[in-house]
Design a protein around this motif. Structure first.
Motif, PDB file in Angstrom:
ATOM      1  N   THR A  43     -11.953   8.294  -2.803  1.00  0.00           N
ATOM      2  CA  THR A  43     -11.281   6.849  -2.179  1.00  0.00           C
ATOM      3  C   THR A  43     -11.023   6.046  -3.323  1.00  0.00           C
ATOM      4  O   THR A  43     -11.690   5.940  -4.302  1.00  0.00           O
ATOM      5  CB  THR A  43     -12.641   6.201  -1.422  1.00  0.00           C
ATOM      6  N   GLU A  44     -10.007   5.402  -3.359  1.00  0.00           N
ATOM      7  CA  GLU A  44      -9.433   4.375  -4.112  1.00  0.00           C
ATOM      8  C   GLU A  44     -10.462   3.025  -3.806  1.00  0.00           C
ATOM      9  O   GLU A  44     -10.885   2.933  -2.817  1.00  0.00           O
ATOM     10  CB  GLU A  44      -8.003   3.927  -4.158  1.00  0.00           C
ATOM     11  N   ARG A  45     -10.308   2.516  -4.905  1.00  0.00           N
ATOM     12  CA  ARG A  45     -11.103   1.195  -4.892  1.00  0.00           C
ATOM     13  C   ARG A  45     -10.470  -0.061  -3.899  1.00  0.00           C
ATOM     14  O   ARG A  45      -9.260  -0.064  -4.079  1.00  0.00           O
ATOM     15  CB  ARG A  45     -11.135   0.451  -6.502  1.00  0.00           C
ATOM     16  N   PRO A  46     -11.174  -0.795  -3.278  1.00  0.00           N
ATOM     17  CA  PRO A  46     -10.429  -1.746  -2.140  1.00  0.00           C
ATOM     18  C   PRO A  46      -9.582  -2.803  -2.867  1.00  0.00           C
ATOM     19  O   PRO A  46     -10.064  -3.028  -4.122  1.00  0.00           O
ATOM     20  CB  PRO A  46     -11.534  -2.420  -1.352  1.00  0.00           C
ATOM     21  N   TYR A  47      -8.791  -3.054  -2.315  1.00  0.00           N
ATOM     22  CA  TYR A  47      -7.932  -4.377  -2.991  1.00  0.00           C
ATOM     23  C   TYR A  47      -7.055  -3.582  -4.361  1.00  0.00           C
ATOM     24  O   TYR A  47      -6.491  -4.873  -4.949  1.00  0.00           O
ATOM     25  CB  TYR A  47      -8.551  -5.594  -3.034  1.00  0.00           C
ATOM     26  N   THR A  48      -7.100  -2.487  -4.357  1.00  0.00           N
ATOM     27  CA  THR A  48      -6.244  -2.149  -5.700  1.00  0.00           C
ATOM     28  C   THR A  48      -4.821  -1.354  -5.420  1.00  0.00           C
ATOM     29  O   THR A  48      -4.261  -1.061  -6.094  1.00  0.00           O
ATOM     30  CB  THR A  48      -7.129  -1.309  -6.747  1.00  0.00           C
ATOM     31  N   GLY A  49      -4.841  -0.945  -4.091  1.00  0.00           N
ATOM     32  CA  GLY A  49      -3.784   0.104  -3.989  1.00  0.00           C
ATOM     33  C   GLY A  49      -2.651  -0.608  -3.574  1.00  0.00           C
ATOM     34  O   GLY A  49      -2.311  -1.697  -3.189  1.00  0.00           O
ATOM     35  N   ASN A  98      -6.106   5.357   2.458  1.00  0.00           N
ATOM     36  CA  ASN A  98      -5.741   5.000   0.931  1.00  0.00           C
ATOM     37  C   ASN A  98      -4.212   4.957   0.678  1.00  0.00           C
ATOM     38  O   ASN A  98      -3.528   5.744   1.059  1.00  0.00           O
ATOM     39  CB  ASN A  98      -6.362   6.239  -0.013  1.00  0.00           C
ATOM     40  N   SER A  99      -3.930   3.831  -0.084  1.00  0.00           N
ATOM     41  CA  SER A  99      -2.508   3.573  -0.321  1.00  0.00           C
ATOM     42  C   SER A  99      -1.930   4.974  -1.417  1.00  0.00           C
ATOM     43  O   SER A  99      -1.012   5.403  -0.964  1.00  0.00           O
ATOM     44  CB  SER A  99      -2.626   2.441  -1.163  1.00  0.00           C
ATOM     45  N   ILE A 100      -3.024   5.316  -2.181  1.00  0.00           N
ATOM     46  CA  ILE A 100      -2.413   6.502  -2.884  1.00  0.00           C
ATOM     47  C   ILE A 100      -2.313   7.742  -1.969  1.00  0.00           C
ATOM     48  O   ILE A 100      -1.546   8.557  -2.592  1.00  0.00           O
ATOM     49  CB  ILE A 100      -3.561   6.806  -4.182  1.00  0.00           C
ATOM     50  N   SER A 101      -2.655   7.696  -0.844  1.00  0.00           N
ATOM     51  CA  SER A 101      -2.286   8.838  -0.109  1.00  0.00           C
ATOM     52  C   SER A 101      -0.967   8.815   0.711  1.00  0.00           C
ATOM     53  O   SER A 101      -0.448   9.888   1.250  1.00  0.00           O
ATOM     54  CB  SER A 101      -3.375   8.952   1.064  1.00  0.00           C
ATOM     55  N   LEU A 102      -0.218   7.594   0.532  1.00  0.00           N
ATOM     56  CA  LEU A 102       0.840   7.236   0.999  1.00  0.00           C
ATOM     57  C   LEU A 102       2.118   6.970   0.251  1.00  0.00           C
ATOM     58  O   LEU A 102       1.966   6.648  -1.034  1.00  0.00           O
ATOM     59  CB  LEU A 102       0.790   6.073   2.195  1.00  0.00           C
TER      60      LEU A 102
END
Length: 146
Positions: free
Chosen positions: A37-43, A132-136
């Protein structure tokens, strides 16, 4: 809520872990292939309002659209539904001492995030796909650019 699966099957996009490691950055690999999981508010997409289609970063499958995206203020992109049934699959997740429903890409089995229900959001489904933003990746709507 949608049906939760307990088994993994075969997927249209299947690669070895070495192939995934070569194609993804270490951060992408950690989230997409190791269910991190990426950290919240960072993606990249947690706070965007750009019109378009969100695709799986690993395989390019269309998963969500900006039409279903909403501000949940949780620090990750939130959607009230996937683009269509069959685009994602669901797995029971009892890690971290809680029961959750994991969301994975139905095309390549990459981890996207989790879906929660009954939190009281004013959306058509009362579900929050916390992704997760990094998943998209985001394919911006060409009409919106003009």
């Amino acid at each position: 809520m949608t049906n939760v699966e307990n088994t993994s099957g075969t997927f249209p996009v299947t690669k070895t872990e070495d192939e995934w490691r070569r194609e993804l950055t270490p951060e992408e690999y950690h989230v997409l292939r190791q269910a991190g999981t990426e950290r919240p508010y960072t993606g990249e997409f947690w706070d965007t309002h750009t019109t378009g289609v969100y695709r799986c970063r690993a395989c390019g499958m269309e998963l969500f659209t900006s039409k279903e995206k909403f501000d949940s203020h949780c620090g990750w992109p939130s959607f009230w539904a996937p683009l269509a049934e069959g685009k994602v699959r669901y797995l029971r997740d009892s890690t971290l001492g809680m029961e959750r429903v994991e969301v994975r890409c139905a095309n390549c089995d990459s981890h996207l995030g989790h879906v929660f229900e009954g939190e009281g959001y004013n959306t058509p489904t009362d579900q929050r796909y916390c992704i997760n933003s990094i998943s998209l990746t985001l394919e911006e709507d060409a009409a919106a650019k003009d």
